[in-house]
Design a protein around this motif. Structure first.
Motif, PDB file in Angstrom:
ATOM      1  N   LYS A 294       0.850  -1.190   0.000  1.00 29.13           N
ATOM      2  CA  LYS A 294       0.000   0.000   0.000  1.00 29.13           C
ATOM      3  C   LYS A 294       0.882   1.235   0.000  1.00 29.13           C
ATOM      4  O   LYS A 294       1.743   1.384   0.874  1.00 29.13           O
ATOM      5  CB  LYS A 294      -0.924   0.022   1.214  1.00 29.13           C
ATOM      6  N   ALA A 295       0.676   2.116  -0.967  1.00 26.03           N
ATOM      7  CA  ALA A 295       1.352   3.404  -0.987  1.00 26.03           C
ATOM      8  C   ALA A 295       0.662   4.290   0.046  1.00 26.03           C
ATOM      9  O   ALA A 295      -0.441   4.780  -0.187  1.00 26.03           O
ATOM     10  CB  ALA A 295       1.269   4.024  -2.386  1.00 26.03           C
ATOM     11  N   HIS A 296       1.290   4.450   1.199  1.00 25.70           N
ATOM     12  CA  HIS A 296       0.651   5.130   2.325  1.00 25.70           C
ATOM     13  C   HIS A 296       1.541   6.267   2.819  1.00 25.70           C
ATOM     14  O   HIS A 296       2.537   6.027   3.499  1.00 25.70           O
ATOM     15  CB  HIS A 296       0.399   4.139   3.465  1.00 25.70           C
ATOM     16  N   PRO A 297       1.202   7.522   2.511  1.00 22.42           N
ATOM     17  CA  PRO A 297       1.985   8.644   3.030  1.00 22.42           C
ATOM     18  C   PRO A 297       1.907   8.705   4.550  1.00 22.42           C
ATOM     19  O   PRO A 297       0.979   8.177   5.164  1.00 22.42           O
ATOM     20  CB  PRO A 297       1.313   9.877   2.397  1.00 22.42           C
ATOM     21  N   ASP A 298       2.884   9.359   5.177  1.00 25.65           N
ATOM     22  CA  ASP A 298       2.864   9.527   6.625  1.00 25.65           C
ATOM     23  C   ASP A 298       1.674  10.380   7.046  1.00 25.65           C
ATOM     24  O   ASP A 298       1.235  11.272   6.311  1.00 25.65           O
ATOM     25  CB  ASP A 298       4.154  10.205   7.093  1.00 25.65           C
ATOM     26  N   GLY A 299       1.168  10.101   8.248  1.00 25.59           N
ATOM     27  CA  GLY A 299       0.103  10.926   8.807  1.00 25.59           C
ATOM     28  C   GLY A 299      -1.211  10.192   8.922  1.00 25.59           C
ATOM     29  O   GLY A 299      -1.398   9.097   8.372  1.00 25.59           O
ATOM     30  N   ASP A 300      -2.124  10.791   9.661  1.00 24.78           N
ATOM     31  CA  ASP A 300      -3.460  10.253   9.853  1.00 24.78           C
ATOM     32  C   ASP A 300      -4.449  10.990   8.958  1.00 24.78           C
ATOM     33  O   ASP A 300      -4.194  12.119   8.510  1.00 24.78           O
ATOM     34  CB  ASP A 300      -3.888  10.401  11.318  1.00 24.78           C
ATOM     35  N   ASN A 301      -5.586  10.347   8.708  1.00 24.04           N
ATOM     36  CA  ASN A 301      -6.652  10.946   7.899  1.00 24.04           C
ATOM     37  C   ASN A 301      -6.128  11.450   6.555  1.00 24.04           C
ATOM     38  O   ASN A 301      -6.429  12.573   6.120  1.00 24.04           O
ATOM     39  CB  ASN A 301      -7.322  12.093   8.663  1.00 24.04           C
ATOM     40  N   VAL A 302      -5.333  10.621   5.914  1.00 25.04           N
ATOM     41  CA  VAL A 302      -4.750  10.977   4.617  1.00 25.04           C
ATOM     42  C   VAL A 302      -5.815  10.855   3.526  1.00 25.04           C
ATOM     43  O   VAL A 302      -6.503   9.838   3.438  1.00 25.04           O
ATOM     44  CB  VAL A 302      -3.556  10.054   4.293  1.00 25.04           C
TER      45      VAL A 302
ATOM     46  N   SER B 275      -7.595  10.294  -0.176  1.00 21.63           N
ATOM     47  CA  SER B 275      -7.349   9.311  -1.226  1.00 21.63           C
ATOM     48  C   SER B 275      -6.398   9.840  -2.296  1.00 21.63           C
ATOM     49  O   SER B 275      -5.597   9.093  -2.848  1.00 21.63           O
ATOM     50  CB  SER B 275      -8.673   8.891  -1.878  1.00 21.63           C
ATOM     51  N   ALA B 276      -6.477  11.144  -2.572  1.00 19.60           N
ATOM     52  CA  ALA B 276      -5.610  11.719  -3.604  1.00 19.60           C
ATOM     53  C   ALA B 276      -4.139  11.556  -3.249  1.00 19.60           C
ATOM     54  O   ALA B 276      -3.293  11.369  -4.131  1.00 19.60           O
ATOM     55  CB  ALA B 276      -5.942  13.203  -3.796  1.00 19.60           C
ATOM     56  N   ALA B 277      -3.819  11.593  -1.953  1.00 20.81           N
ATOM     57  CA  ALA B 277      -2.424  11.435  -1.529  1.00 20.81           C
ATOM     58  C   ALA B 277      -1.956  10.001  -1.737  1.00 20.81           C
ATOM     59  O   ALA B 277      -0.806   9.760  -2.118  1.00 20.81           O
ATOM     60  CB  ALA B 277      -2.272  11.845  -0.069  1.00 20.81           C
ATOM     61  N   PHE B 278      -2.841   9.018  -1.476  1.00 25.48           N
ATOM     62  CA  PHE B 278      -2.498   7.625  -1.751  1.00 25.48           C
ATOM     63  C   PHE B 278      -2.191   7.439  -3.232  1.00 25.48           C
ATOM     64  O   PHE B 278      -1.217   6.791  -3.609  1.00 25.48           O
ATOM     65  CB  PHE B 278      -3.659   6.702  -1.360  1.00 25.48           C
TER      66      PHE B 278
END
Length: 209
Positions: free
Chosen positions: A149-157, A159-162
């Protein structure tokens, strides 16, 4: 002190494997970039970037009621647990993405790329893709299905960031990642690492440029 400006020693990649104590057909692995300041036989190296995951090679792909596979994923992380659900709930989407008729006919092992970390001092130099290529070199084998999973750091990211991070991972064509479903599973990617490919520009050492 900025490690990126330290002229002492050198930086090199390594890949470390260890058996899972509870499951002999599972290997846990870490690909790392380390700074060494002396003899590598005595210097463990300071970790500057890492990619961790596991390789399960029982000879088949999981199904929904597979307690063994469930336990292998469940014992690790939330991302690993979610990866199991993607594998068993969205088999048809993965087959479509990889252009195969049956996962069970094409694959016999799974590698999950679980967590990536890069020291802020060496970010912005393509290390994420490089770590993945190192993993591909070490893990590549016939019948290997890769999921992450391409998961940027942080919470409540959002969908566009994924999707943005997933597009970055897909930009390296050697890795061969394709999205499971941008709508249903934003950020989830799969690939087929059939052989231990080596990029011609990749060496064991890393140089800041």
């Amino acid at each position: 002190m900025d490690d990126g400006d330290d002229d002492d020693g050198y930086m090199a990649f390594d890949t470390r494997f260890r058996k899972c104590p509870d499951e002999p057909t599972v290997l846990e692995w870490t690909v790392g970039l380390r700074r060494y300041c002396g003899d590598t036989r005595d210097d463990p190296g300071k970790l500057l970037a890492s990619l961790t995951g596991f390789l399960a090679q029982p000879g088949y792909i999981p199904e929904d009621d597979d307690d063994w596979y469930f336990d292998v994923f469940d014992m690790r992380s939330q991302h690993a647990m979610e990866a199991f659900r993607v594998l068993v709930d969205d088999t048809h989407l993965i087959q479509k993405a990889l252009k195969v008729k049956s996962l069970s006919d094409e694959f016999s092992a799974i590698a999950h790329l679980d967590r990536m970390w890069v020291d802020p001092n060496v970010r912005g130099r393509g290390l994420g893709l490089r770590l993945m290529r190192e993993a591909q070199h070490a893990l590549g084998r016939y019948g290997l299905l890769v999921i992450l999973k391409a998961h940027p750091d942080g919470d409540n990211v959002p969908s566009a960031a994924f999707l943005k991070l997933a597009a970055y991972y897909q930009s390296d064509k050697q890795l061969g990642f394709v999205p499971v479903s941008k709508r249903k599973r934003p950020g989830w990617l799969v690939g087929s690492w059939e052989e231990p490919l080596v990029h011609p520009s990749d060496t064991i050492f890393f140089y800041l440029v």
